[in-house]
Design an enzyme around this catalytic site. Structure first.
Site, PDB file in Angstrom:
ATOM      1  N   TYR A 117       0.854  -1.185  -0.014  1.00 38.61           N
ATOM      2  CA  TYR A 117      -0.092  -0.136   0.120  1.00 38.61           C
ATOM      3  C   TYR A 117       0.783   1.236  -0.072  1.00 38.61           C
ATOM      4  O   TYR A 117       2.198   1.406   0.081  1.00 38.61           O
ATOM      5  CB  TYR A 117      -0.855  -0.075   1.382  1.00 38.61           C
ATOM      6  CG  TYR A 117      -0.228   0.140   2.259  1.00 38.61           C
ATOM      7  CD1 TYR A 117       0.498  -0.857   3.118  1.00 38.61           C
ATOM      8  CD2 TYR A 117      -0.463   1.595   3.111  1.00 38.61           C
ATOM      9  CE1 TYR A 117       1.025  -0.331   4.298  1.00 38.61           C
ATOM     10  CE2 TYR A 117       0.295   1.872   4.469  1.00 38.61           C
ATOM     11  CZ  TYR A 117       0.909   0.645   5.072  1.00 38.61           C
ATOM     12  OH  TYR A 117       1.783   1.201   6.127  1.00 38.61           O
ATOM     13  N   LYS A 164       6.572  -1.800   1.935  1.00 42.59           N
ATOM     14  CA  LYS A 164       5.664  -1.489   2.525  1.00 42.59           C
ATOM     15  C   LYS A 164       4.066  -2.348   2.409  1.00 42.59           C
ATOM     16  O   LYS A 164       3.293  -1.943   1.326  1.00 42.59           O
ATOM     17  CB  LYS A 164       5.082  -0.058   1.867  1.00 42.59           C
ATOM     18  CG  LYS A 164       4.215   0.881   2.825  1.00 42.59           C
ATOM     19  CD  LYS A 164       4.302   2.327   2.433  1.00 42.59           C
ATOM     20  CE  LYS A 164       3.296   3.089   2.994  1.00 42.59           C
ATOM     21  NZ  LYS A 164       3.418   3.155   4.524  1.00 42.59           N
ATOM     22  N   GLU A 186      11.878   2.354  14.420  1.00 44.85           N
ATOM     23  CA  GLU A 186      10.745   3.383  13.786  1.00 44.85           C
ATOM     24  C   GLU A 186       9.468   3.381  14.763  1.00 44.85           C
ATOM     25  O   GLU A 186       9.275   2.271  15.579  1.00 44.85           O
ATOM     26  CB  GLU A 186      10.628   3.143  12.479  1.00 44.85           C
ATOM     27  CG  GLU A 186       9.998   1.968  12.050  1.00 44.85           C
ATOM     28  CD  GLU A 186       9.675   1.751  10.612  1.00 44.85           C
ATOM     29  OE1 GLU A 186       9.465   2.692   9.890  1.00 44.85           O
ATOM     30  OE2 GLU A 186       9.619   0.466  10.171  1.00 44.85           O
ATOM     31  N   LEU A 229      10.948   1.256   7.324  1.00 41.61           N
ATOM     32  CA  LEU A 229      10.434   1.616   6.117  1.00 41.61           C
ATOM     33  C   LEU A 229      10.836   2.995   5.641  1.00 41.61           C
ATOM     34  O   LEU A 229      11.142   3.868   6.537  1.00 41.61           O
ATOM     35  CB  LEU A 229       8.994   2.103   6.480  1.00 41.61           C
ATOM     36  CG  LEU A 229       8.222   2.319   4.934  1.00 41.61           C
ATOM     37  CD1 LEU A 229       7.940   1.054   4.216  1.00 41.61           C
ATOM     38  CD2 LEU A 229       7.026   3.085   5.134  1.00 41.61           C
TER      39      LEU A 229
HETATM   40  N1  PMP Z   1       7.245   3.605   9.089  1.00 43.04           N
HETATM   41  C1  PMP Z   1       6.215   2.947   9.007  1.00 43.04           C
HETATM   42  C2  PMP Z   1       6.026   1.609   9.579  1.00 43.04           C
HETATM   43  C3  PMP Z   1       5.004   3.681   8.216  1.00 43.04           C
HETATM   44  O1  PMP Z   1       3.636   2.817   8.633  1.00 43.04           O
HETATM   45  C4  PMP Z   1       4.802   4.768   7.982  1.00 43.04           C
HETATM   46  C5  PMP Z   1       3.959   5.606   7.210  1.00 43.04           C
HETATM   47  N2  PMP Z   1       3.481   4.795   6.069  1.00 43.04           N
HETATM   48  C6  PMP Z   1       6.264   5.364   7.827  1.00 43.04           C
HETATM   49  C7  PMP Z   1       7.325   5.048   8.630  1.00 43.04           C
HETATM   50  C8  PMP Z   1       6.452   6.865   7.381  1.00 43.04           C
HETATM   51  O2  PMP Z   1       6.360   7.050   6.056  1.00 43.04           O
HETATM   52  P1  PMP Z   1       5.986   8.031   4.892  1.00 43.04           P
HETATM   53  O3  PMP Z   1       6.614   9.240   5.320  1.00 43.04           O
HETATM   54  O4  PMP Z   1       6.313   7.603   3.443  1.00 43.04           O
HETATM   55  O5  PMP Z   1       4.461   8.229   5.273  1.00 43.04           O
END
Ligand code: PMP
Length: 285
Positions: free
Chosen positions: A33, A149, A182, A207
């Protein structure tokens, strides 16, 4: 106004939108996603989000459901039909519908695509950024490929609920070495006593957040010193500032981690500054 969802080629009322019970996303979490912010009617960082989507699809060997340009059109059309000016657009691609069996079905099975969009009250988000959020730390219990993701978010959901139950807003995962990886849906950052930004490098343990990558560009532009390395929970507790980044939260100051109050308990100046500069650095399409 009733909400509209895009499901496999059709725009349908949100209330009636459905996927098959043998969709591999439902049966196996076999899907990926993306979430893009919508800011003043613009899609934020579409190019980077689409690139990451392509990478996630490639890692799971799910074929591209449609050319990225066509997908961009679907995202915009879903945003338009839902009259979203500030909010989020969500896209999910699964391996599609096939009789339940673990191995990948053949190429005759088309990936399934769902796109939804919803508004977010920007004033609420700003009010939350003015106060800062609270974070708890929890043991890392996710599969090792969190760089994909993937929609396998049960550990993230449990961690986030644990945070809510503790009166906090986010949970930071801690690996077996005591290092923060994270957040459940955000990337984690601290500012040390010398004013240097620290965030874990984009290894397989996190991620590769799009917001994170834009903030890194921003640091370079602004001459803010940044070190990409893992940091311990103790370092986080002693940090001068802390914040999280995501498409949903932008740059969100953290004022408490577990029982430790960060700085003077108010959002830090670096985090607040990065938040105000973010949309000037991001791609607005
Ligand atoms: N880490 C995780 C586990 C996430 O789900 C997200 C949000 N999608 C992020 C980091 C931040 O990623 P982004 O800046 O692309 O939204």
């Amino acid at each position: 106004m009733s909400r509209i969802a895009y499901v496999n080629g059709r725009y349908v009322p949100h209330a009636d939108a459905a996927v098959h019970i043998e969709d591999r996303g439902y049966q196996f979490s076999d899907g990926v996603y993306e979430v893009c912010e919508v800011y003043d009617g613009h899609l934020v960082d579409e190019t980077r989000h689409m690139k990451r989507l392509n990478r996630s699809l490639g890692e799971l060997r799910i074929r591209e459901p449609m050319p990225l340009k066509a997908l961009g059109h679907v995202l915009r059309e879903t945003v338009r039909r839902n009259r979203v000016r500030n909010g989020l657009v969500y896209i999910q691609v699964t391996r599609g519908v096939s009789r339940r069996d673990h191995p990948f079905p053949g190429d005759h099975v088309a990936p399934a695509v769902v796109v939804t969009a919803r508004s977010i009250d920007r004033r609420k988000s700003e009010a939350s950024a003015e106060k800062g959020i609270k974070v708890i730390t929890v043991p890392e219990n996710r599969w090792p490929r969190v760089d994909i993701k993937a929609v396998a978010l049960l550990p993230n959901v449990l961690a986030r609920q644990q945070a809510e139950d503790a009166g906090a807003n986010e949970a930071w995962f801690v690996d077996t070495d005591g290092m923060v990886t994270e957040g459940s849906a955000t990337n984690a950052w601290i500012v040390d006593q010398e004013g240097r930004l620290i965030t874990r490098a984009a290894d397989a343990g996190i991620l590769r957040g799009i917001t994170r990558s834009v903030v890194i560009d921003l640091c370079e532009r602004e001459g803010i010193e940044l070190i990409e390395r893992p940091f311990t929970v103790e370092e986080a507790h002693r940090a001068r500032e802390a914040f999280v980044t995501s498409a949903t939260k932008s740059v969100m100051p953290v004022v408490q981690i577990d029982d430790a109050v960060i700085g003077n308990g108010e959002p830090g100046s670096i985090a607040t500054n990065l938040r105000s500069l973010f949309h000037g650095q991001a791609e607005l399409a």
